[in-house]
Design an enzyme around this catalytic site. Structure first.
Site, PDB file in Angstrom:
ATOM      1  N   HIS A 114       0.875  -1.180   0.000  1.00  0.00           N
ATOM      2  CA  HIS A 114       0.000   0.000   0.000  1.00  0.00           C
ATOM      3  C   HIS A 114       0.906   1.222   0.000  1.00  0.00           C
ATOM      4  CE1 HIS A 114      -3.165   2.832   1.005  1.00  0.00           C
ATOM      5  NE2 HIS A 114      -2.371   3.310   1.956  1.00  0.00           N
ATOM      6  N   SER A 133       0.739   5.469  -0.046  1.00  0.00           N
ATOM      7  CA  SER A 133      -0.141   6.634   0.061  1.00  0.00           C
ATOM      8  C   SER A 133       0.648   7.822   0.576  1.00  0.00           C
ATOM      9  CB  SER A 133      -1.319   6.350   0.990  1.00  0.00           C
ATOM     10  OG  SER A 133      -0.872   6.201   2.318  1.00  0.00           O
ATOM     11  N   SER A 155      -5.058  13.838  -1.924  1.00  0.00           N
ATOM     12  CA  SER A 155      -4.854  12.437  -1.565  1.00  0.00           C
ATOM     13  C   SER A 155      -4.423  11.618  -2.775  1.00  0.00           C
ATOM     14  CB  SER A 155      -6.150  11.855  -0.996  1.00  0.00           C
ATOM     15  OG  SER A 155      -5.989  10.476  -0.749  1.00  0.00           O
ATOM     16  N   ASP A 169      -8.203   8.077  -6.607  1.00  0.00           N
ATOM     17  CA  ASP A 169      -7.665   9.438  -6.712  1.00  0.00           C
ATOM     18  C   ASP A 169      -6.480   9.538  -7.674  1.00  0.00           C
ATOM     19  OD1 ASP A 169      -5.840   8.161  -5.001  1.00  0.00           O
ATOM     20  OD2 ASP A 169      -6.652   9.159  -3.233  1.00  0.00           O
TER      21      ASP A 169
END
Length: 182
Positions: free
Chosen positions: A53, A55, A63, A98
């Site tokens: 993951h 981010s 984001s 996003d």
């Protein structure tokens, strides 16, 4: 003297307003050590599979995140190591995605080559532009004192940060390193 120390510590407590983004990349990996013969003196030293993951921890509209299934294989010969990594992105619903075109810029894998030359280490990371825009990164670590090493990095291409994954940029970095990777 007291007011000089006070001013110094007040400067340290100020927020780093120049930092634009900090990316996070937790992953869960199953790594399998091997010693398979790959020919020409190379040995397959590891194979892995895992979930990744990545981010930037920001709120909308800044984001950026994605989740991937990762596959890796590493071969070594003497002071040379080669790591091949590929990934498959987990699709998201259009309303929650996003960065729907991130694969166009970051592709589906990368290749990293690392050489140890005495106390120095030189590393190249390539994300080919076959199905993506691609990138290249060069890292050099060099001894400073005992386990403390200096670190120089040059990056050019797409994906240096998640916020700018779809903008080409070239960056130069300087820092210190406490860990050897090879």
């Amino acid at each position: 003297m007291v007011h000089i120390l006070h001013d110094f510590f007040c400067q340290l407590q100020r927020p780093f307003v120049s930092i634009r983004e900090t990316d996070y990349e937790p992953e869960l990996m199953a790594v399998f050590r091997t010693n398979l013969d790959a020919g020409l003196g190379f040995k397959v030293k590891m194979l892995s599979v895992g979930l990744n993951h990545q981010s930037n921890g920001r709120g909308q509209p800044l984001s950026r995140s994605w989740n991937r299934l990762m596959l890796q294989g590493g071969i070594e010969r003497g002071d040379f190591a080669l790591m091949l990594r590929s990934w498959k992105r987990f699709e998201e619903t259009a309303s929650k995605d996003d960065n729907p075109d991130i694969n166009r810029y970051l592709g589906y894998g990368d290749l990293q080559a690392t050489w140890r030359l005495d106390a120095h280490e030189l590393s190249f990371n390539l994300r080919p532009g076959f199905s993506s825009r691609g990138s290249a990164q060069v890292d050099w670590t060099f001894p400073i004192h005992r386990n403390l090493k200096g670190y120089l990095q040059f990056f050019t291409g797409y994906g240096e940060t998640l916020i700018d994954y779809n903008h080409r940029q070239s960056t130069f970095g300087l820092g210190v390193s406490l860990v050897d990777w090879l």
